[in-house]
Design an enzyme around this catalytic site. Structure first.
Site, short mmCIF file in Angstrom:
data_model
loop_
_atom_site.label_atom_id
_atom_site.label_comp_id
_atom_site.label_asym_id
_atom_site.label_seq_id
_atom_site.Cartn_x
_atom_site.Cartn_y
_atom_site.Cartn_z
N ASP A 417 12.09 0.14 -2.76
CA ASP A 417 10.80 0.18 -2.72
C ASP A 417 10.04 -1.07 -2.91
OD1 ASP A 417 8.57 1.82 -2.70
OD2 ASP A 417 8.46 2.19 -4.97
N GLU A 420 7.41 -4.91 0.47
CA GLU A 420 6.31 -5.46 1.32
C GLU A 420 6.18 -6.99 1.33
OE1 GLU A 420 5.85 -3.07 -0.69
OE2 GLU A 420 5.96 -1.44 0.86
N ASP A 525 3.13 6.50 0.25
CA ASP A 525 2.38 7.20 -0.92
C ASP A 525 1.05 7.95 -0.28
OD1 ASP A 525 4.28 6.02 -2.21
OD2 ASP A 525 2.91 4.75 -3.20
C1 LIG Z 1 -4.75 8.01 -1.77
C2 LIG Z 1 -4.84 7.62 -0.46
O1 LIG Z 1 -5.42 6.56 -0.41
N1 LIG Z 1 -4.64 8.50 0.54
C3 LIG Z 1 -4.87 8.24 1.82
C4 LIG Z 1 -3.99 8.87 2.43
O2 LIG Z 1 -4.19 9.22 3.70
C5 LIG Z 1 -5.32 9.64 4.26
C6 LIG Z 1 -5.46 9.93 5.52
O3 LIG Z 1 -4.33 9.41 6.38
C7 LIG Z 1 -6.55 8.87 3.78
O4 LIG Z 1 -7.80 9.64 3.88
C8 LIG Z 1 -6.14 8.99 2.10
O5 LIG Z 1 -7.21 8.14 1.45
#
Ligand SMILES: CC(=O)N[C@H]1CO[C@H](CO)[C@@H](O)[C@@H]1O
Ligand SMILES: *[C@@H]1O[C@H](CO)[C@@H](O)[C@H](O)[C@H]1NC(C)=O
Ligand SMILES: *[C@@H]1O[C@H](CO)[C@@H](O)[C@H](O)[C@H]1NC(C)=O
Ligand SMILES: *[C@@H]1O[C@H](CO)[C@@H](O)[C@H](O)[C@H]1NC(C)=O
Ligand SMILES: *[C@@H]1O[C@H](CO)[C@@H](O)[C@H](O)[C@H]1NC(C)=O
Ligand SMILES: *[C@@H]1O[C@H](CO)[C@@H](O)[C@H](O)[C@H]1NC(C)=O
Ligand SMILES: *[C@@H]1O[C@H](CO)[C@@H](O)[C@H](O)[C@H]1NC(C)=O
Ligand SMILES: *[C@@H]1O[C@H](CO)[C@@H](O)[C@H](O)[C@H]1NC(C)=O
Ligand SMILES: CC(=O)N[C@H]1CO[C@H](CO)[C@@H](O)[C@@H]1O
Length: 836
Positions: A417, A420, A525
Site C-alpha cells: 500500500d 505512490e 479507497d
Molecule cells: C471519499 C471520496 O473521495 N470518494 C470519492 C470516490 O469517487 C467518487 C466518484 O468516483 C467521488 O465522487 C467521491 O468523492
C-alpha cells in the site's frame, strides 16, 4: 557513471535559473534537416526554427528525430535532445521490447513529415487511408521542463484509456484534462490517483489504434477542441503507435512493448475479505468462521495494518495480533485450503533499535535529501525513511526483511500500500528530529499548510508549468520532488515509477521464496455509493487497457457506511471483478457478506456463478498472460461496429462469452440491458433472448444479477465448491450456446495453478452439425476430473451416439441438459447428439 555526472551538472545549472514570467511569444517550432533513411526507419536533425518562446522553461535548440518500424504493427517516433541530457526511463527500470525492426514497406503504419511556415516541423502517422496521429497546425514545443505535442482528433472521437483517473469509460473529448502524477487520494472523480498510464486507444470507423508516450514525468493530457495535447514536465517525446485494428490487437501490441501481465496462482481468483479496523486476530478468526457458517466462499483472509505493532512493517501487535495466534490462524486457513494476505507499507520507522531500519540504513537503502542525509517523511509509524528502489542494495535488503518475515509466518501474498509513495507531511519533515520524537499513533492527518512558502527558484519543487494536480503543489502528500535517488536523480523525474519499482522488488523478494510473483491492482479507497459502484466498472475496464487485468474495486465500498441494498448490488458486480475482494474502512458499519440475509443470498447466487466459471476465468487470464487481453471487457471491444455500445460502461463482459448486466441504482428491481444482435442465454434459467441491438428490460430482484452467455460460445466450468481447491476437484461441465447457424466454439486452459514449472494444456472445443469436437491444441498437463455435464443452449436432443447407459437428459425450453457423461479431456473426442 558519465551519464550520472552529466545529469548532476545539468541539475545544478537548472537550479540556478531564476523563474521568468511565462513568455507570450509564439513558439517557432522546429526545422528538419539531414534526413537519413535506413532499412527500418529514419533519423533527422530538428533545429529550433526561430527565436525561443521559452513557454515554461528553456527551449532546446537541437533535437534528434528517430523513427523506427519496430514491427509490422508498431511504430516508434522518438524526439529527444541531441545531447541527451533530458531524463529517459532506463531499460533497467522498465525494459521495453525492441522489436526485430521491419522495412517501411512491411509496416502497417506509415510516417510522413511536413513543414509549415507558421508551425514548423510536423508529422503524421497513418494506417492505410486513415491518419491516426497528426500534429499539423501545432508547433512542437521542446523545453527542459516542458514538452508539448498536439495531435488532431476527429469530432467527438472515441477515446479510451489514459489514467489512472476515476471517470466514465469513454472519455469526454470536449473538456478533459487527465493528469498523470501518482497520488494517494480516495478516488476523487476525474482527478489523478495512484498510478500513471500514458496510453490511449481510439476507435474510428470500426477499427482501433493506440498510442503510448514513454515518459515518467508528471504530465497533463488534454482532450479538447478536437485535439489531444500532451503537456509534459520534462524528458523526451518518445511515442509508440499501435496499428490494431481490433481492441485486443492494440492491447496485445502495447503489452508486447511494456510487458505482459504476470501469471497468477489459481487461488487468486477466489473471493477475498478484508477490512481496516479489525480489532484482533480473534475477530478475524470469527470472520473466517462466519463466512463458513453462511456457506459463502471465502478463499483469502486479509488483514490491514491493524496486525502490526504500532503500524511498523514486519512486526506483530503482541496483545491483539500475537505472532503465535497469527501462526495458528494461518495453519487453520491452510488446513481448510484457504489463504492469508497481509499488508506491508514501504515506509520504515526511523528507529535504530528497529531491525528493518537499522539494516536498511547500514545498506544505504533509503531515499536522501539533496544534502545527502536520509529523507524522513511521515507515515503511520511516525517519521519514516523510504526505500530507494534505485539503490543497488535495496532489493537485497528488502528481500532479507521479507525472508525473516516469511520464516516467521509463511503468508500467501503481500499487499503493498501507500507506494505512490504516500507521505502525510510535506517535505522531509522528520529530518533533524530525534528518534525518540515519535508522533503518537493514531494521529490526525493534518493537511499540509496551503500555499506553503516554496523556494520559487527551485524548479523541481516549482516547475513553471503547473500540471493539474489537485494538491496545491507536486510534493504534497508524497515524497518531495527534490529528494534524491541513488542514481543521482531527483524524485521529480521518477516519481511515477515508485510503485512499479517497489512491486518489482517485492516480487523479487517473493521469488526468493520460490513462489509466484504477483503485482496486481485494486482501484483504491472509494466510497460506499451507487455512483462509485458504477465508476468501478469503468476503472476496471481502464485497467484492461493498461495491461493490468487482475483488477477490482473494494466490494461494498471503502469509505462511508454501506447499506444492505448497496452491498447486495455491489457483490453482484464484484463477484465478477477479476480481483474480487470486500474491503472496508475503519469505524464504518461491518460489511462482511454474511451480515445481512439478502446480501448473503446475493453473494451465494453470484459467487456460485463465479466459482462455476473459475476454469473460464483462468483461461481468460492465461490469454492476458499470452496476449495482454483483458479478462473484463467493455461491449465496444467485441462489437465496435455497434454505435450504441461506444460508451456502455454499465454492462461488461468476462472474456468473449459472458455478459453481466448489473443494477447500479438505488431502488431498481429491473435493469435495461443492451443486447448486441444474436442469441444470448440466461445463466440461471437457460432462457434465450434474441438481441436486436436494442435494450431489453430484465427483472432484477435484490438478490439477482443478470448473467448471459453469448450464442456462438462454449464455456467450460466446474461444479462450484466453497474454495477454489474444492472446485478444482469437481467434474467439468460445458455450456454450448448455439448461434443462429447452430455453431459454437471455445477454449480451455489448464495447469496446476500453483507452480511456474507446471505443464499446461490448451483445448479447443467446437460445435457444428450436431456434434461437439474436443481437440487438444498443446501441452501435457493431466486433467483429473471428467467432463460430466453438457448444457446445449438452443437445441433439443434426445441422445448421444455411442454413449453408455446412465446418461440423463432433461429439456428446458429450447435447451437440453445432459448429465452423467464421462468424457476424458486429455484426448481428442467427438460427441454426436441425436435429434428427437
Ligand atoms: C471519499 C471520496 O473521495 N470518494 C470519492 C470516490 O469517487 C467518487 C466518484 O468516483 C467521488 O465522487 C467521491 O468523492
Ligand atoms: C546545435 O547544433 C549546431 C550544429 O551542429 C551547433 O553549431 C550548435 O552549437 C548547437 N547548438 C546548441 C545550443 O547546442
Ligand atoms: C471544463 O472542465 C473543468 C473542470 O472539470 C470545468 O471547471 C470547466 O467549467 C469546464 N469547461 C467547460 C467549457 O465545460
Ligand atoms: C480550446 O479553444 C479555446 C478557444 O480558442 C481556448 O480558449 C481553449 O484554451 C482551448 N482549450 C484547450 C484545452 O486547448
Ligand atoms: C460472527 O457470528 C456470530 C453469531 O452470529 C456473531 O455473534 C458475531 O458477532 C460474528 N462475528 C463477526 C466478526 O462477524
Ligand atoms: C524502536 O524499536 C524498538 C524495537 O522494535 C522498540 O522496542 C521501540 O519501542 C521503538 N521505539 C519507538 C519510539 O517506537
Ligand atoms: C539536510 O537537509 C535536511 C532537509 O532539508 C535538513 O533538515 C537537514 O538539516 C540538512 N542537514 C544538513 C547536515 O545540512
Ligand atoms: C457510520 O455508522 C456508524 C455507526 O452507525 C456511525 O457512528 C458513523 O458516524 C457512520 N459514519 C459515517 C461516515 O456515516
Ligand atoms: C508505475 C507507473 O505508473 N509507471 C508509469 C510511469 O509512466 C510511464 C510513462 O507514462 C509508464 O510507462 C509507467 O507505466
Amino acid at each position: 557513471m558519465k551519464m550520472n555526472s552529466l545529469i548532476i551538472v545539468f541539475l545544478f545549472t537548472l537550479l540556478q535559473w531564476s523563474v521568468q514570467s511565462a513568455a507570450s511569444a509564439p513558439c517557432p517550432g522546429y526545422t528538419a534537416s539531414n534526413i537519413q533513411t535506413h532499412s527500418t526507419g529514419l533519423t533527422a536533425d530538428l533545429t529550433l526554427a526561430g527565436p525561443r518562446c521559452d513557454r515554461y522553461g528553456h527551449d532546446i535548440t537541437n533535437l534528434t528525430l528517430q523513427v523506427r518500424f519496430d514491427s509490422r504493427s508498431r511504430l516508434n517516433v522518438h524526439i529527444f535532445d541531441s545531447c541527451r541530457r533530458q531524463y529517459q526511463i532506463p531499460p533497467s527500470i522498465l525494459p521495453l521490447d525492441q522489436g526485430a525492426g521491419v522495412t517501411k514497406a512491411a509496416s502497417k503504419l506509415q510516417l510522413s513529415y511536413f513543414h509549415d511556415a507558421q508551425h514548423g516541423f510536423g508529422f503524421r502517422v497513418s494506417r492505410g487511408k486513415d491518419t491516426i496521429f497528426d500534429t499539423s497546425g501545432h508547433p512542437l514545443i521542446f523545453e527542459d521542463q516542458y514538452i508539448e505535442v498536439t495531435s488532431c482528433l476527429p469530432h467527438d472521437a472515441n477515446i479510451y484509456g489514459i489514467g489512472e483517473t476515476p471517470d466514465w469509460f469513454r472519455r469526454d473529448t470536449t473538456n478533459t484534462t487527465k493528469t498523470l502524477w501518482n497520488r494517494d487520494a480516495p478516488d476523487p472523480f476525474r482527478e489523478n490517483v495512484y498510478g500513471s498510464h500514458s496510453v490511449y486507444m481510439e476507435l474510428r470507423n470500426g477499427k482501433f489504434h493506440g498510442a503510448y508516450l514513454h515518459n515518467s514525468h508528471g504530465m497533463d493530457i488534454v482532450l479538447a477542441n478536437n485535439t489531444i495535447q500532451y503537456r509534459v514536465l520534462g524528458g523526451t517525446a518518445d511515442f509508440y503507435f499501435f496499428s490494431g485494428p481490433t481492441a485486443l490487437d492494440v492491447i496485445d501490441q502495447y503489452t508486447e512493448l511494456v510487458g505482459r501481465p504476470n501469471r497468477i496462482p489459481y487461488w487468486a481468483l477466489g473471493f477475498q475479505n478484508c477490512r481496516y479496523g479489525y480489532k484482533s486476530v480473534y475477530e478475524v478468526n470469527d470472520v473466517i468462521a462466519n463466512y463458513s457458517k453462511a456457506r459463502i466462499p471465502l478463499e483469502v483472509a486479509w488483514t490491514d495494518i491493524d496486525y502490526m505493532d504500532r503500524t511498523r512493517d514486519f512486526t506483530f501487535d503482541p496483545v491483539n495480533f500475537p505472532l503465535s495466534e497469527m501462526q495458528k490462524q494461518l495453519k487453520y486457513l491452510h488446513a481448510h485450503n484457504q489463504k492469508m494476505v497481509l499488508m506491508t507499507d514501504p515506509a520504515i520507522q526511523h528507529n535504530s533499535s528497529y531491525g528493518p531500519y537499522a539494516r536498511g540504513h547500514e545498506k544505504d537503502a533509503f531515499i536522501k535529501n539533496s544534502n545527502g542525509t536520509t529523507y524522513f517523511g511521515q507515515v503511520w509509524p511516525g517519521y519514516t525513511a523510504f526505500p530507494d528502489w534505485f539503490a543497488p542494495s535495496t532489493d537485497k535488503w528488502w528481500g532479507g526483511e521479507l525472508q525473516r518475515y516469511f520464516d516467521a509466518l509463511p503468508i500467501d501474498g503481500m499487499w503493498l500500500d501507500m507506494n505512490e509513495a504516500s507521505s502525510f507531511c510535506t517535505g522531509s519533515c522528520g529530518s533533524g528530529k530525534p528518534e525518540s520524537d515519535v508522533p503518537p499513533y493514531p494521529w490526525t492527518l493534518d493537511p499540509p499548510p496551503p500555499n506553503r512558502a516554496l523556494d520559487k527558484r527551485n524548479r523541481l519543487l516549482n516547475p513553471p508549468y503547473a500540471i493539474h494536480n489537485p494538491q496545491s503543489e507536486l510534493s504534497e502528500k508524497t515524497i518531495e520532488t527534490t529528494a534524491m535517488h541513488a542514481n543521482g536523480l531527483a524524485d521529480y523525474y521518477v516519481h511515477n515509477l515508485t510503485a512499479l519499482t517497489s512491486a518489482r522488488s517485492c516480487s523479487l523478494g517473493r521469488l526468493l521464496q520460490g513462489s509466484g510473483a504477483m503485482a496486481n491492482h485494486w482501484t483504491g479507497d472509494n466510497e460506499s455509493t451507487f455512483k462509485d459502484l458504477h465508476v468501478s466498472i469503468a476503472s476496471m475496464l481502464d485497467f484492461g487497457i493498461f495491461g493490468i487485468p487482475m483488477v477490482g474495486a473494494d466490494i461494498c465500498g471503502f469509505n462511508g457506511n454501506t447499506t444492505e441494498e448497496l452491498c447486495a448490488r455491489w457483490i453482484e458486480v464484484g463477484a465478477f471483478y477479476p480481483f474480487s475482494r470486500d474491503h472496508n474502512a475503519k469505524d464504518m458499519v461491518p460489511q462482511e457478506l454474511y451480515r445481512w440475509p439478502s446480501v448473503a443470498e446475493a453473494s451465494r447466487r453470484a459467487l456460485q456463478v463465479r466459482y462455476a466459471l473459475l476454469p473460464y476465468y483462468y483461461t481468460s487470464y492465461q490469454m492476458a498472460v499470452e496476449h495482454g487481453w483483458p479478462v473484463a471487457r467493455p461491449l465496444v471491444f467485441q462489437f465496435p461496429e455497434t454505435p450504441a455500445v461506444l460508451g456502455n460502461d454499465w454492462q461488461f463482459m468476462i472474456g468473449d462469452a459472458i455478459l453481466i448486466s448489473p443494477v447500479l441504482s438505488k431502488g431498481a428491481r429491473s435493469v435495461s440491458a443492451f443486447f448486441p444482435s444474436g442469441f444470448w442465454y440466461d445463466w440461471y434459467d437457460l432462457s434465450a433472448v434474441y438481441g436486436w441491438d436494442t435494450e431489453v428490460t430484465l427483472g432484477a430482484p435484490l438478490e439477482h444479477v443478470n448473467v448471459h452467455q453469448r450464442g456462438g460460445s462454449i464455456v467450460v466450468g466446474q461444479e462450484p465448491g466453497l474454495t477454489t481447491y474444492e472446485s478444482r476437484r469437481n467434474p467439468f461441465f460445458a455450456r454450448i450456446a448455439l448461434d443462429s447457424s447452430g455453431c459454437a466454439e471455445g477454449r480451455l486452459y489448464l495447469d496446476d495453478g500453483e507452480t511456474f514449472s507446471s505443464p499446461h494444456r490448451w483445448i479447443r472445443l467446437s460445435f457444428s452439425s450436431g456434434a461437439l469436437s474436443v481437440v487438444q491444441e498443446s501441452g501435457s498437463y493431466t486433467v483429473g476430473p471428467v467432463l460430466a455435464t453438457i448444457v446445449l443452449l438452443g437445441a433439443r436432443v434426445s441422445g448421444v451416439q455411442g454413449v453408455q447407459a446412465g446418461v440423463r437428459y432433461r429439456t428446458l425450453g429450447s435447451s437440453t441438459i445432459i448429465k452423467n457423461l464421462h468424457i476424458d479431456l486429455n484426448s481428442n473426442t467427438q460427441v454426436t447428439f441425436i435429434s428427437p
